[in-house]
Design a protein around this motif. Structure first.
Motif, PDB file in Angstrom:
ATOM      1  N   GLN A  50     -58.084  42.835   9.517  1.00 20.45           N
ATOM      2  CA  GLN A  50     -57.000  42.598   8.559  1.00 20.45           C
ATOM      3  C   GLN A  50     -55.902  41.720   9.160  1.00 20.45           C
ATOM      4  O   GLN A  50     -55.265  40.943   8.452  1.00 20.45           O
ATOM      5  CB  GLN A  50     -56.419  43.928   8.081  1.00 20.45           C
ATOM      6  N   GLY A  51     -55.668  41.846  10.453  1.00 24.07           N
ATOM      7  CA  GLY A  51     -54.655  41.004  11.091  1.00 24.07           C
ATOM      8  C   GLY A  51     -54.991  39.529  10.977  1.00 24.07           C
ATOM      9  O   GLY A  51     -54.114  38.691  10.724  1.00 24.07           O
ATOM     10  N   LEU A  52     -56.275  39.168  11.144  1.00 19.00           N
ATOM     11  CA  LEU A  52     -56.690  37.771  11.007  1.00 19.00           C
ATOM     12  C   LEU A  52     -56.587  37.307   9.563  1.00 19.00           C
ATOM     13  O   LEU A  52     -56.187  36.164   9.299  1.00 19.00           O
ATOM     14  CB  LEU A  52     -58.131  37.616  11.518  1.00 19.00           C
ATOM     15  N   GLY A  78     -64.094  34.431   4.632  1.00 18.87           N
ATOM     16  CA  GLY A  78     -64.249  33.709   5.893  1.00 18.87           C
ATOM     17  C   GLY A  78     -64.256  34.644   7.093  1.00 18.87           C
ATOM     18  O   GLY A  78     -65.124  34.545   7.970  1.00 18.87           O
ATOM     19  N   VAL A  79     -63.306  35.582   7.141  1.00 19.61           N
ATOM     20  CA  VAL A  79     -63.230  36.533   8.251  1.00 19.61           C
ATOM     21  C   VAL A  79     -64.452  37.436   8.260  1.00 19.61           C
ATOM     22  O   VAL A  79     -65.012  37.758   9.325  1.00 19.61           O
ATOM     23  CB  VAL A  79     -61.935  37.362   8.154  1.00 19.61           C
ATOM     24  N   PHE A  80     -64.908  37.848   7.072  1.00 18.41           N
ATOM     25  CA  PHE A  80     -66.089  38.715   7.000  1.00 18.41           C
ATOM     26  C   PHE A  80     -67.327  38.024   7.550  1.00 18.41           C
ATOM     27  O   PHE A  80     -68.121  38.636   8.276  1.00 18.41           O
ATOM     28  CB  PHE A  80     -66.320  39.149   5.554  1.00 18.41           C
ATOM     29  N   PHE A  81     -67.515  36.749   7.217  1.00 16.96           N
ATOM     30  CA  PHE A  81     -68.695  36.040   7.717  1.00 16.96           C
ATOM     31  C   PHE A  81     -68.606  35.798   9.223  1.00 16.96           C
ATOM     32  O   PHE A  81     -69.634  35.779   9.910  1.00 16.96           O
ATOM     33  CB  PHE A  81     -68.893  34.727   6.965  1.00 16.96           C
ATOM     34  N   VAL A  82     -67.405  35.639   9.749  1.00 15.43           N
ATOM     35  CA  VAL A  82     -67.257  35.551  11.207  1.00 15.43           C
ATOM     36  C   VAL A  82     -67.671  36.871  11.847  1.00 15.43           C
ATOM     37  O   VAL A  82     -68.409  36.899  12.850  1.00 15.43           O
ATOM     38  CB  VAL A  82     -65.808  35.185  11.584  1.00 15.43           C
TER      39      VAL A  82
END
Length: 359
Positions: free
Chosen positions: A53-55, A72-76
């Motif tokens: 969540q911070g990202l 985007g963060v989830f796929f990373v």
């Protein structure tokens, strides 16, 4: 006794909100003790979503829409998870089995080193003591090797459960990120409408624990990665396994570094003997530990109130005794959360004077 208990109740539980918070904490602890293993994927997903969540928030501040940031963060995260499952774990398992296969040679060399000690220090070390230690170590090593051999057959149900968890974890993480406000709103509706203390504790816990957990995740990656590169350059065997151990050791300050030094020194000794290569490995390892403690930790945790070393050790012993390995892993965040709760807890009448802050 009754008067003392009544005084404590008036001092710490005269506020209705404090009583509700205490009951919620008690219910949460009991729930995790009895249902923690059953809900392990959900608990792990909450922690991972908390880290990610911070990202997401930082990407939002840059003007990127929230749903795009979440995807985007989830796929990373998904890419890292796949890389760990199909890249790192097979390599670690190969090195663990290889180390188990070399265990007899290592113990023979260890015996030759130990047999010299009574001759050099006859007043301090006896041959009987050396033989006792050697027999105990070889017995435990034999049990570990036997477990590794039978692991693939006996743990098929556990592997199936692990595969199910690996499917559930990304799904839960995605929905915890996507519907964070909805879920938090549902929890808030079950609490009193006026809850200033809970709001203050939530902000403090969110600040302290979020910074700590995210900082530790970054610290593990940096320390583990640098250790792996350094060990590979020095020709250290089992570099991936040792670097993983060194990276995870930062989760438990003081204790972790002391414990992981033993396998690093032993494998370096058996790989290179008493020579310049062994000295170089230990010097580089010591430099990494020093840079981690004196440079990396102050940078990553500048906003976190550091716990006293005694509090860290007690937290590791306490939570480790309750929840085993998971308790050890999350002992420091839990201790940080408790510290935030105690700092914001309302105290009435006869409140002790605040102690001066340490310089």
């Amino acid at each position: 006794m009754i008067r003392i208990l009544r005084g404590l109740a008036h001092k710490y539980f005269s506020d209705e909100e404090a009583v509700i918070l205490f009951l919620l904490i008690l219910a949460g602890v009991i729930f995790i003790i009895f249902f923690g293993s059953m809900l392990a994927p959900a608990i792990a997903a909450v922690i991972v979503a908390f880290i990610l969540q911070g990202l997401v928030t930082k990407l939002n501040r840059l003007g990127i829409p929230e749903i795009v940031s979440i995807i985007g963060v989830f796929f990373v995260f998904l890419g890292l998870l796949i890389g760990v499952l199909f890249g790192l774990l097979p390599l670690i398992w190969t090195q663990v089995t290889g180390l188990a296969g070399e265990a007899p040679r290592i113990f023979r060399e260890m015996q030759s080193y130990l047999e010299v000690l009574p001759e050099q220090y006859p007043t301090l070390i006896s041959m009987e003591g050396i033989n006792t230690i050697y027999n105990q170590v070889t017995t435990e090593a034999g049990r570990m090797t036997q477990w590794l051999v039978s692991f693939s057959l006996e743990s098929i149900p556990d592997l199936v459960a692990l595969l199910i968890y690996m499917v559930l974890l990304p799904i839960l993480v995605f929905f915890f990120l996507k519907d964070r406000r909805v879920l938090l709103g549902a929890i808030a509706r079950m609490l009193p409408s006026q809850r200033p203390m809970m709001v203050r504790i939530w902000h403090e816990v969110n600040l302290q624990c979020a910074n700590y957990v995210r900082g530790k995740a970054v610290e593990i990656l940096i320390v583990g990665g640098i250790t792996y590169v350094a060990f590979k350059v020095l020709g250290m065997p089992y570099a991936a396994l040792l670097s993983l151990m060194v990276g995870l050791s930062v989760v438990i300050p003081y204790i972790g570094a002391a414990v992981v030094t033993i396998p690093v020194a032993m494998i370096a000794l058996f790989a290179f003997g008493w020579g310049s290569e062994f000295i170089w490995v230990m010097v580089v390892y010591g430099v990494i530990q020093a840079l981690d403690g004196n440079v990396l930790v102050p940078i990553l945790f500048s906003e976190v109130n550091n716990l006293h070393p005694v509090a860290i050790i007690v937290a590791v012993l306490f939570f480790g005794g309750i929840w085993g390995l998971w308790g050890v892993f999350f002992a420091i965040p839990l201790a940080t959360m408790l510290k935030a709760i105690f700092s914001a807890w309302p105290v009435k009448n006869g409140q002790a004077e605040a102690l001066p802050k340490e310089s």
